[in-house]
Motif scaffolding. Structure first.
Motif, PDB file in Angstrom:
ATOM      1  N   ASP A 164       0.842  -1.199   0.000  1.00  0.00           N
ATOM      2  CA  ASP A 164       0.000   0.000   0.000  1.00  0.00           C
ATOM      3  C   ASP A 164       0.878   1.251   0.000  1.00  0.00           C
ATOM      4  OD1 ASP A 164      -2.710  -1.205   0.313  1.00  0.00           O
ATOM      5  OD2 ASP A 164      -1.802  -1.979   2.152  1.00  0.00           O
ATOM      6  N   VAL A 165       1.975   1.161   0.713  1.00  0.00           N
ATOM      7  CA  VAL A 165       2.994   2.218   0.737  1.00  0.00           C
ATOM      8  C   VAL A 165       4.324   1.552   0.419  1.00  0.00           C
ATOM      9  CG1 VAL A 165       4.192   3.948   2.127  1.00  0.00           C
ATOM     10  CG2 VAL A 165       1.743   3.532   2.489  1.00  0.00           C
ATOM     11  N   LEU A 166       5.016   2.050  -0.595  1.00  0.00           N
ATOM     12  CA  LEU A 166       6.325   1.507  -0.952  1.00  0.00           C
ATOM     13  C   LEU A 166       7.372   2.578  -0.727  1.00  0.00           C
ATOM     14  CD1 LEU A 166       7.962  -0.843  -2.222  1.00  0.00           C
ATOM     15  CD2 LEU A 166       7.682   0.316  -4.407  1.00  0.00           C
ATOM     16  N   SER A 167       8.340   2.289   0.145  1.00  0.00           N
ATOM     17  CA  SER A 167       9.375   3.270   0.483  1.00  0.00           C
ATOM     18  C   SER A 167      10.743   2.713   0.110  1.00  0.00           C
ATOM     19  CB  SER A 167       9.316   3.583   1.983  1.00  0.00           C
ATOM     20  OG  SER A 167      10.124   4.700   2.302  1.00  0.00           O
ATOM     21  N   ILE A 168      11.557   3.556  -0.531  1.00  0.00           N
ATOM     22  CA  ILE A 168      12.848   3.129  -1.080  1.00  0.00           C
ATOM     23  C   ILE A 168      13.978   3.501  -0.119  1.00  0.00           C
ATOM     24  CG2 ILE A 168      14.459   3.393  -3.012  1.00  0.00           C
ATOM     25  CD1 ILE A 168      12.003   4.120  -4.728  1.00  0.00           C
ATOM     26  N   HIS A 169      14.816   2.506   0.213  1.00  0.00           N
ATOM     27  CA  HIS A 169      15.944   2.740   1.120  1.00  0.00           C
ATOM     28  C   HIS A 169      17.146   1.917   0.660  1.00  0.00           C
ATOM     29  CE1 HIS A 169      13.386   5.040   3.768  1.00  0.00           C
ATOM     30  NE2 HIS A 169      12.468   4.114   3.525  1.00  0.00           N
ATOM     31  N   MET A 170      17.672   2.295  -0.513  1.00  0.00           N
ATOM     32  CA  MET A 170      18.814   1.599  -1.092  1.00  0.00           C
ATOM     33  C   MET A 170      19.866   2.616  -1.505  1.00  0.00           C
ATOM     34  SD  MET A 170      17.123  -1.374  -3.442  1.00  0.00           S
ATOM     35  CE  MET A 170      18.482  -2.496  -3.130  1.00  0.00           C
ATOM     36  N   ARG A 171      21.123   2.154  -1.536  1.00  0.00           N
ATOM     37  CA  ARG A 171      22.194   2.999  -2.040  1.00  0.00           C
ATOM     38  C   ARG A 171      22.098   3.080  -3.565  1.00  0.00           C
ATOM     39  NH1 ARG A 171      26.284   4.273   1.409  1.00  0.00           N
ATOM     40  NH2 ARG A 171      26.357   3.181   3.401  1.00  0.00           N
ATOM     41  N   PHE A 172      22.463   4.233  -4.101  1.00  0.00           N
ATOM     42  CA  PHE A 172      22.463   4.392  -5.549  1.00  0.00           C
ATOM     43  C   PHE A 172      23.778   3.875  -6.128  1.00  0.00           C
ATOM     44  CE2 PHE A 172      23.548   7.157  -9.240  1.00  0.00           C
ATOM     45  CZ  PHE A 172      22.683   6.537 -10.133  1.00  0.00           C
ATOM     46  N   SER A 173      23.672   3.066  -7.161  1.00  0.00           N
ATOM     47  CA  SER A 173      24.840   2.540  -7.860  1.00  0.00           C
ATOM     48  C   SER A 173      24.392   2.177  -9.270  1.00  0.00           C
ATOM     49  CB  SER A 173      25.394   1.308  -7.149  1.00  0.00           C
ATOM     50  OG  SER A 173      24.468   0.238  -7.241  1.00  0.00           O
ATOM     51  N   SER A 174      25.328   1.710 -10.075  1.00  0.00           N
ATOM     52  CA  SER A 174      24.955   1.266 -11.415  1.00  0.00           C
ATOM     53  C   SER A 174      23.949   0.122 -11.342  1.00  0.00           C
ATOM     54  CB  SER A 174      26.203   0.838 -12.193  1.00  0.00           C
ATOM     55  OG  SER A 174      26.881  -0.210 -11.505  1.00  0.00           O
ATOM     56  N   ARG A 175      24.012  -0.669 -10.277  1.00  0.00           N
ATOM     57  CA  ARG A 175      23.106  -1.806 -10.115  1.00  0.00           C
ATOM     58  C   ARG A 175      21.691  -1.368  -9.770  1.00  0.00           C
ATOM     59  NH1 ARG A 175      21.548  -4.651  -5.742  1.00  0.00           N
ATOM     60  NH2 ARG A 175      23.004  -3.512  -4.413  1.00  0.00           N
ATOM     61  N   THR A 176      21.561  -0.250  -9.064  1.00  0.00           N
ATOM     62  CA  THR A 176      20.229   0.181  -8.636  1.00  0.00           C
ATOM     63  C   THR A 176      19.651   1.287  -9.506  1.00  0.00           C
ATOM     64  OG1 THR A 176      21.177   1.726  -7.019  1.00  0.00           O
ATOM     65  CG2 THR A 176      20.655  -0.504  -6.248  1.00  0.00           C
ATOM     66  N   ARG A 177      20.396   1.755 -10.498  1.00  0.00           N
ATOM     67  CA  ARG A 177      19.850   2.778 -11.403  1.00  0.00           C
ATOM     68  C   ARG A 177      18.604   2.229 -12.107  1.00  0.00           C
ATOM     69  NH1 ARG A 177      21.379   7.408 -14.009  1.00  0.00           N
ATOM     70  NH2 ARG A 177      23.499   7.338 -13.138  1.00  0.00           N
ATOM     71  N   SER A 178      17.516   3.001 -12.065  1.00  0.00           N
ATOM     72  CA  SER A 178      16.241   2.620 -12.699  1.00  0.00           C
ATOM     73  C   SER A 178      15.745   1.257 -12.215  1.00  0.00           C
ATOM     74  CB  SER A 178      16.369   2.624 -14.227  1.00  0.00           C
ATOM     75  OG  SER A 178      16.660   3.927 -14.696  1.00  0.00           O
TER      76      SER A 178
END
Length: 327
Positions: free
Chosen positions: A198-212
């Protein structure tokens, strides 16, 4: 030698530390927000620069105009606006700071969630315009919080969600059942995370792996009444896909503190979409945290001047070669 403290638009650096205590003869200058156009002229004669997080891009193009730069200090230990290979090749040492009170980002994430589910901005605006009642809000008890990432911030998000009586689910590439069990969180697959939240919250480091990492397929799997919250890094979400999802109401709303480009361009669609709640990358930017980061930035400068850099994010290539050659 010259030191520039830039993007100090809250004027807290001078309060945080006594910069006059640096070695004699160092000219310290303080600037508010520095644009990419202003940076070449303002910083051309600087040996050292302290910058806030992701406010001014230090890439090969800018570095061509900064022949004297030898130390760059950034808030935090990662900064997507810094071209680390280019800085290393130019002989620049890059140092960072701690993040301070990390719960500040969690507090903001919940502020965005509550603002959206309770229609707080719309309620305030309606009353100020002479009306009364902007719509019927929703509750959180009994609903499902989905966490993309269950590190330190994700764990704190889970605890607050559970205090609201929410079921918490989570997914990330290397997330284990043991980690979830420790936190009372249900481990789900990637597709289920988006489909069931119902609520999606993002808590990840940004890297080439997590782009888009959150693209059209993931947004398309979400419920029409679900909301997305991103306090991590803008490029983790495909921005064009999110704009389309908000316009078509295939998701209900988005609370965003981070963006592909910061500051957000004046004509960006997010500014005019009625189902967004926007803040200006303030997740970790509390008064307490900014003061702590400037104190550590001051320590970084002192240590570098003494010949013993601390909290090094990237060292000049020449230093790496020397270290590698040591027996």
């Amino acid at each position: 030698m010259r030191l520039a403290v830039i993007n100090d638009y809250l004027d807290l650096a001078r309060e945080a530390a006594d910069w006059a205590r640096l070695a004699p003869g160092i000219d310290v200058r303080f600037h508010g927000r520095v644009s990419e156009a202003e940076a070449p002229q303002l910083l051309a004669d600087c040996d050292m620069v302290v910058t806030a997080r992701e406010e001014t891009r230090f890439d090969a193009g800018l570095l061509e105009h900064l022949p004297q730069l030898r130390l760059l200090v950034t808030h935090g230990m990662s900064n997507a606006a810094l071209d680390l290979p280019a800085l290393a090749a130019r002989g620049v040492t890059v140092c960072g700071t701690g993040l301070g009170f990390t719960m500040a980002t969690v507090e903001l994430a919940w502020g965005l969630i509550l603002g959206l589910v309770k229609h707080i901005p719309a309620e305030d605006r309606t009353i100020r315009e002479g009306g009364w009642g902007a719509g019927l809000g929703r509750g959180l008890t009994g609903r499902r919080l989905g966490l993309l990432g269950l590190g330190g911030l994700g764990a704190d998000m889970a605890r607050v969600g559970q205090a609201f009586g929410m079921e918490v689910i989570a997914w990330s590439e290397n997330l284990t059942q043991q980690r979830c069990a420790e936190l009372g969180v249900r481990l789900v697959g990637r597709e289920a995370l988006f489909a069931e939240s119902d609520v999606l919250s993002i808590h990840m480091r940004f890297s080439s792996r997590t782009r888009s990492l959150v693209g059209r397929a993931e947004l398309g799997a979400m419920r029409p009444d679900a909301i997305l919250v991103n306090t991590s890094r803008g490029p983790i979400v495909d921005e064009a896909a999110l704009v389309d999802a908000l316009r078509s109401r295939s998701i209900a709303a988005a609370g965003l503190d981070v963006f592909d480009r910061e500051p957000l361009p004046p004509d960006h669609p997010f500014r005019s979409l009625p189902n967004t709640l926007l803040t200006s990358h303030i997740g970790g930017r509390t008064r307490e945290n900014i003061l702590a980061r400037y104190r550590e930035a001051f320590e970084d400068v002192q240590a570098w001047l003494a010949g013993h850099p601390i909290r090094v994010v990237a060292a000049p290539l020449a230093e790496r070669h020397v270290a590698t050659a040591q027996p």
